[in-house]
Scaffold this active site. Structure first.
Site, PDB file in Angstrom:
ATOM      1  N   TYR A 157     -22.696  34.214  27.547  1.00 18.46           N
ATOM      2  CA  TYR A 157     -21.337  34.327  26.986  1.00 18.46           C
ATOM      3  C   TYR A 157     -20.342  34.701  28.083  1.00 18.46           C
ATOM      4  O   TYR A 157     -19.282  34.085  28.218  1.00 18.46           O
ATOM      5  CB  TYR A 157     -21.333  35.374  25.875  1.00 18.46           C
ATOM      6  CG  TYR A 157     -20.011  35.540  25.182  1.00 18.46           C
ATOM      7  CD1 TYR A 157     -19.593  34.641  24.202  1.00 18.46           C
ATOM      8  CD2 TYR A 157     -19.168  36.603  25.496  1.00 18.46           C
ATOM      9  CE1 TYR A 157     -18.373  34.804  23.552  1.00 18.46           C
ATOM     10  CE2 TYR A 157     -17.958  36.778  24.858  1.00 18.46           C
ATOM     11  CZ  TYR A 157     -17.557  35.868  23.884  1.00 18.46           C
ATOM     12  OH  TYR A 157     -16.354  36.034  23.249  1.00 18.46           O
ATOM     13  N   LYS A 161     -17.073  32.537  29.501  1.00 17.55           N
ATOM     14  CA  LYS A 161     -15.699  33.007  29.335  1.00 17.55           C
ATOM     15  C   LYS A 161     -14.987  33.156  30.677  1.00 17.55           C
ATOM     16  O   LYS A 161     -13.775  32.935  30.766  1.00 17.55           O
ATOM     17  CB  LYS A 161     -15.671  34.308  28.538  1.00 17.55           C
ATOM     18  CG  LYS A 161     -16.079  34.115  27.079  1.00 17.55           C
ATOM     19  CD  LYS A 161     -15.227  33.055  26.375  1.00 17.55           C
ATOM     20  CE  LYS A 161     -15.571  32.893  24.914  1.00 17.55           C
ATOM     21  NZ  LYS A 161     -14.704  31.913  24.212  1.00 17.55           N
TER      22      LYS A 161
END
Length: 252
Positions: A157, A161
């Site tokens: 993740y 990002k």
């Protein structure tokens, strides 16, 4: 000002749903994208409740599929004639997993949705905005606090990002000749199903498990509406909207 057209991905729940409803209340016409039709229909109903004359069209879409993304934007242009805004929001956190135990298939699933999906939607929006008359539009990418600092056991993740920030900067630069603006909203602890664990306790950097403050997702939606409503000569490049007391600033 004529009504403007927005495509919202990940619109079936959470931040995407809240932003869609906020934009509907502000007079935008909406194309709602997500994997499942039923939640999208629920969002469309909420949009109409917020604004009885709202137009909100559900287009079930797997944003990791290039052909499906092309169909989504063709549907938006076919229905409304143009696209003025993409809220590039679809994403997943993935299960918290130690780095040495993370399966490659799980890594790829997060990268496919959070990064490749965001690229595919941005590419399709860019094509449409470049070709339409009047030319131009705006892309708002959903980054995350994790675009700045990671949580423990979140390598897939967090990596995606950080990559979304690069996507935002490149789109901003490449869009200049065509009046295509691109900005990013980095969100911390908005109260949604995805952050429900915050009220029970989540792992901290020092290994403790602690409850974290959250904020109303409507505050995120209002920020996106402001970013979306600016003239194309102005851009919020990066905005951070977070629960005031969350462990981010300082030493936690």
């Amino acid at each position: 000002m004529p009504q403007q057209i927005a495509v919202v991905t990940g619109a079936g729940s959470g931040v995407g749903r809240a932003v869609a409803v906020e934009l509907a209340a502000a007079g935008w016409r909406l194309v709602l994208a997500g994997r499942r039709e039923e939640p999208l229909d629920g969002t469309a109903d909420r949009c109409r409740a917020a604004a009885p004359d709202a137009e909100a069209v559900a287009v079930p879409t797997d944003v990791t599929d290039p052909e499906a993304v092309d169909v989504l934007f063709a549907a938006a242009a076919g229905r409304f004639g143009r696209v003025d805004l993409l809220f590039n929001n679809a994403g997943t956190f993935g299960a918290p997993t130690p780095v040495d135990e993370l399966d490659v298939a799980e890594w790829r699933a997060v990268v496919d949705l959070n990064l490749t999906g965001a690229f595919l939607c941005a590419r399709a929006a860019f094509r449409q905005m470049k070709a339409q008359d009047p030319q131009g539009g705006r892309i708002i990418n959903n980054g995350s606090i994790s675009a700045h600092v990671p949580r423990p056991q979140s390598i897939a993740y967090t990596a995606t990002k950080h990559a979304v920030t690069g996507l935002t900067k490149s789109l901003s630069l490449d869009g200049r000749p065509y009046r295509i603006a691109c900005g990013q909203i980095d969100i911390g602890n908005a109260a949604t199903d995805m952050t429900a664990a915050m009220s029970v306790g989540v792992r901290q950097a020092d290994g403790r498990v602690a409850v974290e403050p959250t904020m109303d997702v409507a505050d995120v939606a209002r920020t996106v509406r402001h970013m979306a409503g600016l003239p194309l000569e102005a851009n919020v490049q990066f905005a951070t909207v977070m629960a005031t007391a969350m462990p981010y600033i300082g030493r936690g």
